[in-house]
Design a protein around this motif. Structure first.
Motif, PDB file in Angstrom:
ATOM      1  N   ALA A   1      24.905  34.998  15.405  1.00  0.00           N
ATOM      2  CA  ALA A   1      25.435  36.341  15.653  1.00  0.00           C
ATOM      3  C   ALA A   1      26.220  36.882  14.461  1.00  0.00           C
ATOM      4  O   ALA A   1      26.515  38.075  14.415  1.00  0.00           O
ATOM      5  N   ASP A   2      26.527  36.046  13.496  1.00  0.00           N
ATOM      6  CA  ASP A   2      27.293  36.444  12.318  1.00  0.00           C
ATOM      7  C   ASP A   2      26.358  37.181  11.349  1.00  0.00           C
ATOM      8  O   ASP A   2      25.365  36.623  10.879  1.00  0.00           O
ATOM      9  N   ALA A   3      26.682  38.419  11.037  1.00  0.00           N
ATOM     10  CA  ALA A   3      25.812  39.257  10.204  1.00  0.00           C
ATOM     11  C   ALA A   3      25.608  38.696   8.802  1.00  0.00           C
ATOM     12  O   ALA A   3      24.551  38.911   8.202  1.00  0.00           O
ATOM     13  N   GLU A   4      26.577  37.982   8.273  1.00  0.00           N
ATOM     14  CA  GLU A   4      26.418  37.415   6.928  1.00  0.00           C
ATOM     15  C   GLU A   4      25.637  36.109   6.945  1.00  0.00           C
ATOM     16  O   GLU A   4      24.900  35.803   6.006  1.00  0.00           O
ATOM     17  N   LEU A   5      25.783  35.334   7.997  1.00  0.00           N
ATOM     18  CA  LEU A   5      25.144  34.029   8.060  1.00  0.00           C
ATOM     19  C   LEU A   5      23.729  34.071   8.626  1.00  0.00           C
ATOM     20  O   LEU A   5      22.881  33.261   8.248  1.00  0.00           O
ATOM     21  N   SER A   6      23.464  34.995   9.525  1.00  0.00           N
ATOM     22  CA  SER A   6      22.164  35.012  10.197  1.00  0.00           C
ATOM     23  C   SER A   6      20.976  35.169   9.243  1.00  0.00           C
ATOM     24  O   SER A   6      19.918  34.582   9.519  1.00  0.00           O
ATOM     25  N   PRO A   7      21.088  35.881   8.119  1.00  0.00           N
ATOM     26  CA  PRO A   7      19.925  35.949   7.223  1.00  0.00           C
ATOM     27  C   PRO A   7      19.487  34.586   6.676  1.00  0.00           C
ATOM     28  O   PRO A   7      18.313  34.396   6.346  1.00  0.00           O
ATOM     29  N   TYR A   8      20.399  33.646   6.582  1.00  0.00           N
ATOM     30  CA  TYR A   8      20.037  32.315   6.107  1.00  0.00           C
ATOM     31  C   TYR A   8      19.168  31.574   7.113  1.00  0.00           C
ATOM     32  O   TYR A   8      18.554  30.564   6.777  1.00  0.00           O
ATOM     33  N   LEU A   9      19.123  32.065   8.332  1.00  0.00           N
ATOM     34  CA  LEU A   9      18.355  31.401   9.380  1.00  0.00           C
ATOM     35  C   LEU A   9      16.992  32.027   9.616  1.00  0.00           C
ATOM     36  O   LEU A   9      16.235  31.546  10.462  1.00  0.00           O
ATOM     37  N   ILE A  10      16.671  33.085   8.859  1.00  0.00           N
ATOM     38  CA  ILE A  10      15.355  33.715   9.001  1.00  0.00           C
ATOM     39  C   ILE A  10      14.284  32.708   8.593  1.00  0.00           C
ATOM     40  O   ILE A  10      14.357  32.111   7.522  1.00  0.00           O
ATOM     41  N   GLY A  11      13.343  32.499   9.460  1.00  0.00           N
ATOM     42  CA  GLY A  11      12.264  31.558   9.200  1.00  0.00           C
ATOM     43  C   GLY A  11      12.609  30.106   9.497  1.00  0.00           C
ATOM     44  O   GLY A  11      11.767  29.226   9.353  1.00  0.00           O
ATOM     45  N   VAL A  12      13.842  29.855   9.903  1.00  0.00           N
ATOM     46  CA  VAL A  12      14.256  28.493  10.242  1.00  0.00           C
ATOM     47  C   VAL A  12      13.883  28.206  11.691  1.00  0.00           C
ATOM     48  O   VAL A  12      14.088  29.044  12.573  1.00  0.00           O
ATOM     49  N   ASP A  13      13.309  27.062  11.944  1.00  0.00           N
ATOM     50  CA  ASP A  13      12.988  26.631  13.299  1.00  0.00           C
ATOM     51  C   ASP A  13      14.314  26.280  13.987  1.00  0.00           C
ATOM     52  O   ASP A  13      14.898  25.225  13.730  1.00  0.00           O
ATOM     53  N   LEU A  14      14.801  27.188  14.830  1.00  0.00           N
ATOM     54  CA  LEU A  14      16.112  27.001  15.444  1.00  0.00           C
ATOM     55  C   LEU A  14      16.154  25.808  16.391  1.00  0.00           C
ATOM     56  O   LEU A  14      17.194  25.156  16.534  1.00  0.00           O
ATOM     57  N   GLY A  15      15.053  25.492  17.020  1.00  0.00           N
ATOM     58  CA  GLY A  15      15.007  24.300  17.872  1.00  0.00           C
ATOM     59  C   GLY A  15      15.198  23.031  17.061  1.00  0.00           C
ATOM     60  O   GLY A  15      15.950  22.132  17.449  1.00  0.00           O
ATOM     61  N   ARG A  16      14.536  22.985  15.930  1.00  0.00           N
ATOM     62  CA  ARG A  16      14.675  21.819  15.039  1.00  0.00           C
ATOM     63  C   ARG A  16      16.082  21.763  14.451  1.00  0.00           C
ATOM     64  O   ARG A  16      16.676  20.694  14.356  1.00  0.00           O
ATOM     65  N   LEU A  17      16.616  22.931  14.060  1.00  0.00           N
ATOM     66  CA  LEU A  17      17.975  22.978  13.543  1.00  0.00           C
ATOM     67  C   LEU A  17      18.968  22.526  14.611  1.00  0.00           C
ATOM     68  O   LEU A  17      19.884  21.755  14.329  1.00  0.00           O
ATOM     69  N   ALA A  18      18.783  22.977  15.845  1.00  0.00           N
ATOM     70  CA  ALA A  18      19.681  22.582  16.934  1.00  0.00           C
ATOM     71  C   ALA A  18      19.635  21.073  17.148  1.00  0.00           C
ATOM     72  O   ALA A  18      20.676  20.440  17.365  1.00  0.00           O
ATOM     73  N   ALA A  19      18.450  20.481  17.071  1.00  0.00           N
ATOM     74  CA  ALA A  19      18.336  19.028  17.219  1.00  0.00           C
ATOM     75  C   ALA A  19      19.069  18.315  16.084  1.00  0.00           C
ATOM     76  O   ALA A  19      19.775  17.320  16.312  1.00  0.00           O
ATOM     77  N   HIS A  20      18.927  18.834  14.871  1.00  0.00           N
ATOM     78  CA  HIS A  20      19.612  18.259  13.710  1.00  0.00           C
ATOM     79  C   HIS A  20      21.123  18.403  13.859  1.00  0.00           C
ATOM     80  O   HIS A  20      21.871  17.456  13.605  1.00  0.00           O
ATOM     81  N   LEU A  21      21.581  19.591  14.285  1.00  0.00           N
ATOM     82  CA  LEU A  21      23.015  19.807  14.478  1.00  0.00           C
ATOM     83  C   LEU A  21      23.569  18.910  15.577  1.00  0.00           C
ATOM     84  O   LEU A  21      24.685  18.399  15.474  1.00  0.00           O
ATOM     85  N   THR A  22      22.799  18.728  16.636  1.00  0.00           N
ATOM     86  CA  THR A  22      23.233  17.847  17.723  1.00  0.00           C
ATOM     87  C   THR A  22      23.406  16.422  17.211  1.00  0.00           C
ATOM     88  O   THR A  22      24.404  15.755  17.524  1.00  0.00           O
ATOM     89  N   ALA A  23      22.456  15.962  16.411  1.00  0.00           N
ATOM     90  CA  ALA A  23      22.582  14.627  15.820  1.00  0.00           C
ATOM     91  C   ALA A  23      23.804  14.561  14.910  1.00  0.00           C
ATOM     92  O   ALA A  23      24.521  13.554  14.893  1.00  0.00           O
ATOM     93  N   SER A  24      24.054  15.632  14.168  1.00  0.00           N
ATOM     94  CA  SER A  24      25.210  15.674  13.273  1.00  0.00           C
ATOM     95  C   SER A  24      26.521  15.646  14.048  1.00  0.00           C
ATOM     96  O   SER A  24      27.453  14.927  13.680  1.00  0.00           O
TER      97      SER A  24
END
Length: 92
Positions: free
Chosen positions: A16-39
């Motif tokens: 939801a952050d306007a400055e950060l969200s562009p870095y997530l364009i094209g990123v598989d959010l499900g895969r990122l969420a799994a990685h963040l959960t592991a982290s």
């Protein structure tokens, strides 16, 4: 609150952050969420984690992501020591 729930709320704030969200364009959010959960799981166990590596974020952006994580952990009533531990491990 489980690590999965922490990540779900944390990722919602970051996307939801306007400055950060562009870095997530094209990123598989499900895969990122799994990685963040592991982290987050590793961080809660006192292990180092590189949650946001490879996205090209500035130091200030990494700090803001860390602030979002602290807010989620605080709202989950994690003890202050655990919050500091997670922040140090995950938001490097």
């Amino acid at each position: 609150m489980t690590p999965e729930e922490i990540v779900h709320r944390w990722l919602r704030l970051v996307t939801a952050d306007a400055e950060l969200s562009p870095y997530l364009i094209g990123v598989d959010l499900g895969r990122l969420a799994a990685h963040l959960t592991a982290s987050v799981t590793a961080a809660l166990a006192g292990e180092p984690a590189d949650a946001w590596g490879g996205l090209g974020l500035s130091e200030a952006q990494r700090r803001r992501i860390g602030d979002y994580l602290v807010g989620v952990c605080w709202a989950a009533d994690l003890p202050d020591g655990r919050i500091a531990q997670v922040r140090r491990a995950v938001a490097r």
